[in-house]
Design a protein around this motif. Structure first.
Motif, PDB file in Angstrom:
ATOM      1  N   THR A 192       0.799  -1.222   0.000  1.00 37.21           N
ATOM      2  CA  THR A 192       0.000   0.000   0.000  1.00 37.21           C
ATOM      3  C   THR A 192       0.837   1.280   0.000  1.00 37.21           C
ATOM      4  OG1 THR A 192      -0.136  -0.209   2.409  1.00 37.21           O
ATOM      5  CG2 THR A 192      -1.963  -1.075   1.128  1.00 37.21           C
ATOM      6  N   HIS A 193       2.078   1.229   0.505  1.00 37.37           N
ATOM      7  CA  HIS A 193       2.831   2.471   0.678  1.00 37.37           C
ATOM      8  C   HIS A 193       4.191   2.475  -0.008  1.00 37.37           C
ATOM      9  CE1 HIS A 193      -0.125   3.711   3.633  1.00 37.37           C
ATOM     10  NE2 HIS A 193       0.067   2.581   4.307  1.00 37.37           N
ATOM     11  N   ARG A 194       4.717   1.328  -0.352  1.00 38.32           N
ATOM     12  CA  ARG A 194       6.094   1.305  -0.851  1.00 38.32           C
ATOM     13  C   ARG A 194       6.186   0.500  -2.133  1.00 38.32           C
ATOM     14  NH1 ARG A 194       9.650   0.385   4.724  1.00 38.32           N
ATOM     15  NH2 ARG A 194       8.973   2.266   5.783  1.00 38.32           N
ATOM     16  N   LYS A 195       7.392   0.069  -2.442  1.00 37.46           N
ATOM     17  CA  LYS A 195       7.627  -0.731  -3.636  1.00 37.46           C
ATOM     18  C   LYS A 195       6.995  -2.101  -3.479  1.00 37.46           C
ATOM     19  CE  LYS A 195      11.392  -2.489  -6.524  1.00 37.46           C
ATOM     20  NZ  LYS A 195      12.855  -2.606  -6.660  1.00 37.46           N
ATOM     21  N   LEU A 196       6.418  -2.600  -4.578  1.00 40.10           N
ATOM     22  CA  LEU A 196       5.757  -3.895  -4.528  1.00 40.10           C
ATOM     23  C   LEU A 196       6.762  -5.003  -4.216  1.00 40.10           C
ATOM     24  CD1 LEU A 196       3.374  -3.636  -7.633  1.00 40.10           C
ATOM     25  CD2 LEU A 196       2.753  -3.453  -5.229  1.00 40.10           C
TER      26      LEU A 196
END
Length: 571
Positions: A129-133
């Motif tokens: 949700t907030h960073r790199k997959l």
């Protein structure tokens, strides 16, 4: 009377009977995709009957099993599968922890920990949700672990009776009691957090007022002035630290306290460019002395141990982010605490005239026995540009030092791991003694040594030298070609990147092993092959020798050897 919490309540379910429930459970956790599809179809029918009251665990299980079915089908590529798995994992964490939330939001990690959900699963949700997959490998692993958790915490508990989600819903009385207790703890923690901020903000205000009262013509090296009027405030902070030290440290590590803002640095007359990612971070004199009264009051071993632990945890978190300002000050505080506690204590801003005053300003009156092994592990677990410096401080100040060879290897490995983040200004003075790890490092060191050996040469002279070297190289190539004349070998003048070809292979060579076989060949025995005459010493044995038994076994005689050779053929 109040009903017992163990008394069963009636439920209206969507499945026809227990046999259908058992069949769906068996098919969901089957390795056969066809059976899993059948189970998903049955759950779709259940959802139609349930409307909006489908059990959360059933929904999450169906979402994740559908991800596995589509993954095995091969219809989606890696990125699509990561997004698909990610949606299922995010829904799982959000829906499962939703009922645990009260009126005041609490961290998902804490809620998940109460339900025995692994923390790294929550971190996957955070990355989604907030960073790199994350990678597909981690998504598949997370899906597998979550399905096992659902089977253990929900599906297996329903086999003995109706689908009562004990882990999700308690009796009304128990829910009310738990919610009231949780809300009380949350309010108490929130109140303590506000008190910690108010105490630290009050301390900062007092320090800024003392700083502003200093005359412009006086040296501010003597700041802070005696703080007798702050004794009551420091006493309250110390009392608070005894009760909630971890909460006080959490507030200290927020921006605006131990990590200053640009406005605070400007007020103290500090240069904001100090946080430029230097490998040996140091705090400015004014900023360190700003917090000196508080640190002298909180220099108990438990508080310092907890502070260092949280500083390294914060440094590890910052390794994934590009926040050099916070990383600089977190590393600088670690460095200052270790240096202040060291027997080789010395302020980096100290002058000879301040040596006597420095002893009065020491944070640690007596040396604290730090947890060196824990610090060493935490330092290696948080690699950054300052790690070699912090590691060197820890290794030098340990009560029981590691062997010299072990220390050198740790520093070398740390330097290899973090060398990519060193700035050019830092590596230039150390290039001479830095070990060579890559081909680029070798070229750089050769160029540096040439500049050191001929510092007076101009650019034109350097270019003429390089031209003469090219001419010499051409002469060498001509000489090599002359020596190879008449030989089956020849020099390759093509510009070929030989590093792309394995040893024994040339450009244009086929990968087919049969291409290495010759078209025409003949055979010969070992006795027919042209060999040089053996030395006279080989014929000094008269006649045929009988086998002789030695410590190494039986020795072959000449007749046995000849019989062996006669049966061999060469191509």
């Amino acid at each position: 009377m109040k009903k017992k919490s163990s008394e069963k309540r009636r439920h209206v379910v969507a499945w026809a009977n227990k046999a259908e429930w058992d069949q769906v459970l068996e098919y969901l956790y089957s390795k056969d995709s066809a059976l899993q599809r059948f189970a998903l179809q049955r759950i779709s029918a259940w959802r139609g009957r349930y409307a909006n009251s489908t059990p959360v665990a059933v929904d999450c299980t169906a979402d994740l099993v559908r991800c596995q079915v589509l993954d095995r089908s091969g219809q989606l590529d890696g990125e699509d599968l990561v997004l698909l798995y990610g949606a299922g994992l995010v829904r799982f964490v959000n829906l499962i922890t939703e009922r645990q939330q009260g009126k005041i939001a609490r961290p998902l990690r804490r809620l998940a920990g109460n339900l025995n959900i692994p923390e790294w699963v929550v971190n996957l949700r955070h990355d989604m949700t907030h960073r790199k997959l994350p990678t597909l490998k981690w998504c598949r692993k997370g899906c597998k672990v979550v399905l096992e958790w659902l089977q253990q915490e929900y599906w297996s508990r329903q086999l003995g009776g109706g689908p009562n989600e004990d882990w999700e819903s308690e009796s009304d009385a128990e829910d009310e009691e738990v919610d009231l207790k949780r809300q009380g703890e949350e309010l108490k923690e929130m109140e303590a957090y506000k008190n910690a901020r108010e105490l630290l903000i009050s301390f900062e205000k007092e320090q800024y007022q003392a700083f502003d009262r200093l005359p412009e013509d006086k040296e501010k090296d003597l700041w802070p002035a005696p703080f007798a009027d702050m004794s009551w405030l420091l006493g309250e902070i110390k009392q608070f630290a005894l009760q909630s030290g971890h909460l006080l440290i959490d507030v200290l590590l927020e921006d605006g306290f131990l990590v200053p803002t640009a406005e605070q640095l400007e007020t103290l007359g500090c240069d904001a460019s100090d946080s430029s990612g230097a490998p040996e971070p140091r705090l400015t004199q004014a900023f360190l002395r700003f917090w000196l009264p508080l640190l002298k009051m909180l220099n108990s071993p438990p508080f310092i141990h907890l502070l260092l632990e949280k500083l390294f945890v914060e440094l590890k978190q910052l390794a994934k982010e590009q926040n050099t300002h916070r990383a600089f000050y977190v590393s600088a505080w670690i460095s200052e605490i270790i240096v202040c506690n060291s027997n080789k204590f010395e302020y980096h801003f100290e002058t000879k005239g301040q040596k006597k005053a420095r002893m009065k300003d020491r944070v640690f009156v007596n040396r604290i026995q730090l947890r060196w092994q824990q610090l060493l592990s935490a330092c290696l677990d948080a690699p950054c540009v300052s790690t070699p410096h912090l590691l060197q401080l820890i290794l030098d100040d340990m009560e029981h030092p590691l062997p010299l060879e072990t220390r050198q290897r740790l520093l070398q490995l740390c330097s290899i791991y973090t060398q990519g983040v060193h700035s050019e200004s830092d590596t230039a003075p150390r290039r001479k003694q830095q070990p060579i790890y890559t081909l680029e490092s070798l070229h750089e060191k050769l160029q540096h040594s040439r500049r050191l050996s001929h510092p007076w040469r101009s650019v034109a002279e350097a270019e003429r030298s390089e031209s003469s070297q090219e001419y010499k190289w051409a002469d060498v190539q001509v000489e090599k070609a002359r020596l190879l004349r008449g030989s089956p070998w020849q020099l390759c003048h093509d510009k070929v990147l030989w590093k792309n070809y394995p040893l024994g292979k040339v450009p244009g060579q086929s990968d087919d092993p049969s291409r290495l076989m010759v078209e025409n060949y003949s055979t010969m025995t070992v006795f027919d092959q042209p060999v040089e005459l053996e030395s006279n010493t080989a014929h000094n044995v008269p006649g045929v020798l009988a086998p002789v038994r030695t410590a190494d076994g039986l020795l072959w005689n000449h007749s046995d050897v000849n019989m062996l050779k006669s049966g061999l053929q060469l191509f």
